[in-house]
Scaffold this active site. Structure first.
Site, PDB file in Angstrom:
ATOM      1  N   GLN A 188       5.130  -9.924  -2.098  1.00 23.99           N
ATOM      2  CA  GLN A 188       6.307  -9.385  -1.372  1.00 23.99           C
ATOM      3  C   GLN A 188       7.709  -9.988  -2.098  1.00 23.99           C
ATOM      4  OE1 GLN A 188       3.673 -10.160   1.152  1.00 23.99           O
ATOM      5  NE2 GLN A 188       3.121  -8.152   0.359  1.00 23.99           N
ATOM      6  N   GLY A 233      10.422  -7.392  -2.988  1.00 25.65           N
ATOM      7  CA  GLY A 233       9.313  -6.993  -3.548  1.00 25.65           C
ATOM      8  C   GLY A 233       9.273  -6.282  -4.894  1.00 25.65           C
ATOM      9  N   ASP A 234       8.178  -6.272  -5.537  1.00 27.26           N
ATOM     10  CA  ASP A 234       7.806  -5.790  -6.903  1.00 27.26           C
ATOM     11  C   ASP A 234       9.028  -5.836  -7.929  1.00 27.26           C
ATOM     12  OD1 ASP A 234       5.934  -3.853  -5.466  1.00 27.26           O
ATOM     13  OD2 ASP A 234       7.575  -2.541  -4.740  1.00 27.26           O
ATOM     14  N   GLU A 235       9.290  -7.210  -8.048  1.00 24.80           N
ATOM     15  CA  GLU A 235      10.070  -7.720  -8.852  1.00 24.80           C
ATOM     16  C   GLU A 235       9.274  -7.853 -10.277  1.00 24.80           C
ATOM     17  OE1 GLU A 235       9.290  -9.187  -6.318  1.00 24.80           O
ATOM     18  OE2 GLU A 235      11.146  -9.529  -5.011  1.00 24.80           O
ATOM     19  N   THR A 260       3.176   0.573  -6.016  1.00 23.97           N
ATOM     20  CA  THR A 260       1.839   0.285  -6.685  1.00 23.97           C
ATOM     21  C   THR A 260       0.596   0.511  -5.480  1.00 23.97           C
ATOM     22  OG1 THR A 260       2.925  -1.292  -7.873  1.00 23.97           O
ATOM     23  CG2 THR A 260       0.269  -1.469  -8.062  1.00 23.97           C
ATOM     24  N   GLY A 285       3.463  -9.866 -10.618  1.00 27.14           N
ATOM     25  CA  GLY A 285       2.139  -9.764 -11.438  1.00 27.14           C
ATOM     26  C   GLY A 285       2.195 -10.156 -12.742  1.00 27.14           C
ATOM     27  N   ARG A 295       4.860   5.196  -2.866  1.00 25.11           N
ATOM     28  CA  ARG A 295       6.153   5.769  -2.282  1.00 25.11           C
ATOM     29  C   ARG A 295       7.208   5.597  -3.426  1.00 25.11           C
ATOM     30  NH1 ARG A 295       7.070   2.670   3.208  1.00 25.11           N
ATOM     31  NH2 ARG A 295       5.882   1.139   1.902  1.00 25.11           N
ATOM     32  N   ARG A 337      -2.739 -16.397  18.699  1.00 28.70           N
ATOM     33  CA  ARG A 337      -4.015 -17.023  18.574  1.00 28.70           C
ATOM     34  C   ARG A 337      -5.304 -16.374  19.180  1.00 28.70           C
ATOM     35  NH1 ARG A 337      -0.836 -21.665  21.880  1.00 28.70           N
ATOM     36  NH2 ARG A 337       0.059 -19.764  22.661  1.00 28.70           N
ATOM     37  N   LYS A 393      12.410  -6.401 -16.310  1.00 29.89           N
ATOM     38  CA  LYS A 393      12.684  -4.741 -16.808  1.00 29.89           C
ATOM     39  C   LYS A 393      14.325  -4.635 -17.189  1.00 29.89           C
ATOM     40  CE  LYS A 393      10.253  -2.002 -14.151  1.00 29.89           C
ATOM     41  NZ  LYS A 393       9.632  -1.168 -12.879  1.00 29.89           N
ATOM     42  N   GLY A 396       1.085  -5.161  -4.411  1.00 30.11           N
ATOM     43  CA  GLY A 396       0.224  -4.439  -5.467  1.00 30.11           C
ATOM     44  C   GLY A 396       1.139  -5.001  -6.730  1.00 30.11           C
ATOM     45  N   HIS A 397       0.079  -6.011  -7.553  1.00 32.52           N
ATOM     46  CA  HIS A 397       0.714  -6.668  -8.630  1.00 32.52           C
ATOM     47  C   HIS A 397       0.296  -6.045  -9.868  1.00 32.52           C
ATOM     48  CE1 HIS A 397       1.755 -10.431  -5.998  1.00 32.52           C
ATOM     49  NE2 HIS A 397       2.387  -9.266  -5.509  1.00 32.52           N
TER      50      HIS A 397
HETATM   51  P1  GDP Z   1       4.907  -7.015  -8.392  1.00 31.06           P
HETATM   52  O1  GDP Z   1       4.591  -6.341  -7.060  1.00 31.06           O
HETATM   53  O2  GDP Z   1       6.309  -7.846  -8.135  1.00 31.06           O
HETATM   54  O3  GDP Z   1       3.851  -7.801  -9.035  1.00 31.06           O
HETATM   55  O4  GDP Z   1       5.668  -5.771  -9.065  1.00 31.06           O
HETATM   56  P2  GDP Z   1       4.654  -4.176  -9.310  1.00 31.06           P
HETATM   57  O5  GDP Z   1       3.756  -4.636 -10.056  1.00 31.06           O
HETATM   58  O6  GDP Z   1       4.434  -3.849  -7.962  1.00 31.06           O
HETATM   59  O7  GDP Z   1       5.978  -3.583  -9.770  1.00 31.06           O
HETATM   60  C1  GDP Z   1       6.437  -3.855 -11.117  1.00 31.06           C
HETATM   61  C2  GDP Z   1       6.302  -2.617 -11.956  1.00 31.06           C
HETATM   62  O8  GDP Z   1       7.272  -2.834 -13.164  1.00 31.06           O
HETATM   63  C3  GDP Z   1       4.944  -2.660 -12.676  1.00 31.06           C
HETATM   64  O9  GDP Z   1       4.607  -1.199 -13.004  1.00 31.06           O
HETATM   65  C4  GDP Z   1       4.964  -3.299 -14.013  1.00 31.06           C
HETATM   66  O10 GDP Z   1       3.867  -2.822 -15.083  1.00 31.06           O
HETATM   67  C5  GDP Z   1       6.433  -3.177 -14.326  1.00 31.06           C
HETATM   68  N1  GDP Z   1       7.105  -4.201 -15.281  1.00 31.06           N
HETATM   69  C6  GDP Z   1       7.015  -5.182 -15.134  1.00 31.06           C
HETATM   70  N2  GDP Z   1       8.009  -5.884 -15.981  1.00 31.06           N
HETATM   71  C7  GDP Z   1       8.566  -5.129 -16.877  1.00 31.06           C
HETATM   72  C8  GDP Z   1       9.519  -5.000 -17.723  1.00 31.06           C
HETATM   73  O11 GDP Z   1       9.980  -6.016 -18.131  1.00 31.06           O
HETATM   74  N3  GDP Z   1       9.934  -3.685 -18.136  1.00 31.06           N
HETATM   75  C9  GDP Z   1       9.211  -2.291 -17.650  1.00 31.06           C
HETATM   76  N4  GDP Z   1       9.626  -1.330 -18.084  1.00 31.06           N
HETATM   77  N5  GDP Z   1       8.297  -2.665 -16.938  1.00 31.06           N
HETATM   78  C10 GDP Z   1       8.038  -3.839 -16.300  1.00 31.06           C
HETATM   79  P1  IMO Z   2       4.477  -6.842  -3.790  1.00 34.11           P
HETATM   80  O1  IMO Z   2       3.848  -8.101  -3.397  1.00 34.11           O
HETATM   81  C1  IMO Z   2       7.354  -4.107  -1.852  1.00 34.11           C
HETATM   82  C2  IMO Z   2       7.309  -3.539   2.417  1.00 34.11           C
HETATM   83  C3  IMO Z   2       6.976  -2.397   3.178  1.00 34.11           C
HETATM   84  C4  IMO Z   2       7.864  -2.490   4.607  1.00 34.11           C
HETATM   85  C5  IMO Z   2       7.918  -3.985   4.843  1.00 34.11           C
HETATM   86  C6  IMO Z   2       6.543  -4.226   5.870  1.00 34.11           C
HETATM   87  O2  IMO Z   2       3.922  -6.073  -4.509  1.00 34.11           O
HETATM   88  O3  IMO Z   2       5.865  -7.058  -4.047  1.00 34.11           O
HETATM   89  P2  IMO Z   2       4.186  -4.701   5.610  1.00 34.11           P
HETATM   90  O4  IMO Z   2       2.962  -3.616   5.227  1.00 34.11           O
HETATM   91  O5  IMO Z   2       4.123  -5.907   4.735  1.00 34.11           O
HETATM   92  O6  IMO Z   2       4.143  -4.787   7.348  1.00 34.11           O
HETATM   93  O7  IMO Z   2       5.513  -3.658   5.432  1.00 34.11           O
HETATM   94  O8  IMO Z   2       7.512  -4.676   3.386  1.00 34.11           O
HETATM   95  N1  IMO Z   2       6.426  -4.386   1.598  1.00 34.11           N
HETATM   96  C7  IMO Z   2       6.690  -4.500  -0.001  1.00 34.11           C
HETATM   97  N2  IMO Z   2       7.620  -4.087  -0.580  1.00 34.11           N
HETATM   98  N3  IMO Z   2       6.613  -4.886  -2.429  1.00 34.11           N
HETATM   99  C8  IMO Z   2       5.468  -5.214  -1.663  1.00 34.11           C
HETATM  100  O9  IMO Z   2       4.637  -6.274  -2.253  1.00 34.11           O
HETATM  101  C9  IMO Z   2       5.446  -5.178  -0.370  1.00 34.11           C
HETATM  102  N4  IMO Z   2       4.652  -5.607   0.593  1.00 34.11           N
HETATM  103  C10 IMO Z   2       5.155  -4.985   1.901  1.00 34.11           C
HETATM  104  O10 IMO Z   2       7.228  -1.363   2.459  1.00 34.11           O
HETATM  105  O11 IMO Z   2       9.249  -2.173   3.968  1.00 34.11           O
HETATM  106 MG    MG Z   3       4.327  -4.482  -6.273  1.00 36.74          MG
END
Ligand code: GDP
Ligand code: IMO
Ligand code: MG
Length: 424
Positions: free
Chosen positions: A223, A12-14, A298, A17, A302, A142, A330, A40-41
């Site tokens: 995720q 996740g958080d790659e 996001t 968004g 954490r 269900r 990134k 959180g995107h």
């Molecule tokens: P998502 O959940 O996969 O959409 O990712 P998140 O938004 O939770 O986390 C990605 C974070 O990295 C965000 O704060 C973005 O603004 C930031 N981000 C995305 N691409 C880049 C990048 O190429 N460089 C940097 N420094 N930050 C980035």
């Molecule tokens: P995005 O879309 C990172 C993680 C939680 C926990 C596990 C289970 O922003 O990448 P949950 O509340 O889904 O039952 O939690 O999954 N987790 C994420 N980690 N990015 C997310 O979403 C996540 N959504 C859930 O931290 O380890």
């Molecule tokens: Mg995220």
């Protein structure tokens, strides 16, 4: 390209968004197919920073129809707050469409999520406590309540009463909590219904017709692959299917209707919550990654655990999702390190693992086999053409590409919309 899945290939958080925002410029529909407001995107455009949890990241483009498909679980209070937040920023959300089959997150789901985590103590998953797991549990048992149940107040109240009969026993007898009263919950949800119902539609049909008519459709994962309920590091996963297979069940389309599967990967890797993480950097290098990468959740704020790019995991994700391309994010964060490492394989008890070990227990003992690369040490956030990247950065990218077998076509060098390099 008519239909593209854009999904996370790590924990996740790659940067899904920002990647989805990029693909949305020419899209007609952008669709979330699983998860809920555990996501959180982030999208950054100029001085505007948006964090979306339920509404697809294409919403910023006026031609895009954002769709919440049936595989999602929806907390209606959060959805309405997100609609209001966007409206206040001058962003039109009137095109949003919501599946009548999507399940609702109810207040007892949030409560049970928190209670189950507390009960697990040191073995807790570290969920976002948004009620995701309990809502999906009810779906599969269900016992779930769906968006369409809001159409009929009598049915809604009845389903809620039946659900609470069981949940209240669990809350009071197992978790020593006060029981919940169905009356106020029904009133609250039926009030939300008035605003949501005009947006509700048969999203599977809508998207099937869109694909048939050659419209451009983006499926936005939440995720990541390693958090997938079937293919992730179970039980430290979420309760849905972020992988490419989840697109089909979560939307209600067939496999031939997904034409491209783009994986989103950070140039390193992070994880929030507990669970195995072989390339984790539990030292000051990891602390610097957190600091430079701004690696704080996001949704929950954490601190994310960080480590070097893991090619065992990445190759696994290429396979599980049938990736056609990779979008690397990134890369600019790595500019701050003199030496970079990439995990090629693991070793445990003298044995080398080029794939995830069959038994997850082994993953906890795995030490990565690293290959080192020279860093580039210069600011790349202004680079827009691949050939302008430092040699060391291109070596790093091309090495990863050679090991995973799919092209890296996009590289982001900063969080803003424009900070992107397209590689031919
Ligand atoms: P998502 O959940 O996969 O959409 O990712 P998140 O938004 O939770 O986390 C990605 C974070 O990295 C965000 O704060 C973005 O603004 C930031 N981000 C995305 N691409 C880049 C990048 O190429 N460089 C940097 N420094 N930050 C980035
Ligand atoms: P995005 O879309 C990172 C993680 C939680 C926990 C596990 C289970 O922003 O990448 P949950 O509340 O889904 O039952 O939690 O999954 N987790 C994420 N980690 N990015 C997310 O979403 C996540 N959504 C859930 O931290 O380890
Ligand atoms: Mg995220």
């Amino acid at each position: 390209m008519p239909a593209t899945a854009v999904l996370g290939v790590q924990w996740g958080d790659e940067g899904k968004g920002r990647a989805t925002d990029y693909f949305s410029e020419t899209a007609d529909y952008v669709v979330r197919y699983q998860g809920g407001n555990n996501a959180g995107h982030t999208i950054i455009v100029g001085d505007q920073r948006l964090a979306l949890s339920l509404i697809p990241s294409g919403v910023l483009y006026p031609q895009v129809v954002p769709v919440i498909a049936s595989g999602m679980v929806i907390d209606p209070k959060v959805l309405l707050a997100e609609i209001d937040m966007l409206t206040n920023k001058g962003i039109d959300t009137s095109r949003l469409r919501i599946s009548s089959n999507a399940h609702l997150i109810m207040p007892y789901h949030r409560k049970l999520d928190a209670m189950m985590e507390r009960y697990l103590g040191r073995s807790q998953i570290g969920t976002t406590k948004k009620g995701i797991g309990p809502a999906y549990t009810d779906k599969y048992a269900r016992h779930g309540i769906r968006v369409q149940d809001l159409f009929d107040p009598k049915i809604f109240r009845k389903k809620l009463e039946v659900a609470l009969e069981e949940k209240n026993k669990i809350l009071t007898r197992i978790y020593n909590q006060l029981p919940m009263d169905p009356g106020p919950i029904a009133d609250e949800y039926l009030a939300y219904a008035e605003r949501l119902l005009p947006l509700v539609s048969d999203t599977s049909l809508l998207l099937w017709e869109a694909i048939r008519d050659g419209k451009e459709v983006i499926f936005e994962g939440a995720q990541g692959t390693l958090l997938d309920i079937d293919h992730g590091t179970y039980p430290f996963v979420t309760s849905s299917s972020p992988t490419a297979g989840g697109v089909l069940t979560g939307v209600g389309i067939g496999p031939k209707d997904v034409h491209r599967v783009v994986g989103i990967a950070k140039a390193y890797i992070s994880r929030v919550g507990t669970g195995p993480f072989p390339t984790e950097l539990d030292d000051e290098v990891g602390d610097r990654m957190v600091e430079i990468g701004g690696e704080f959740g996001t949704v929950t704020g954490r601190r994310r655990r960080c480590g070097w790019l893991d090619l065992v995991a990445l190759r696994y994700s290429v396979r599980i999702n049938g990736l056609t391309d990779l979008f690397l994010t990134k890369l600019d964060v790595l500019s701050h390190f003199d030496t970079l490492k990439v995990g090629l394989a693991y070793t445990s008890a003298g044995e080398r693992h080029d794939e995830f070990p069959r038994q997850q227990r082994v993953l906890y003992d795995c030490a990565p086999v690293y290959q080192e690369f020279a860093g580039w040490g210069t600011d790349i956030t202004g680079v827009r053409h691949y050939r302008e990247l430092p040699d060391e950065a291109r070596t790093y990218i091309e090495f990863v590409e050679s090991r995973i077998g799919v092209p890296i076509r996009w590289i982001s060098v900063g969080p803003e919309r424009q900070q992107l390099v397209e590689k031919a």
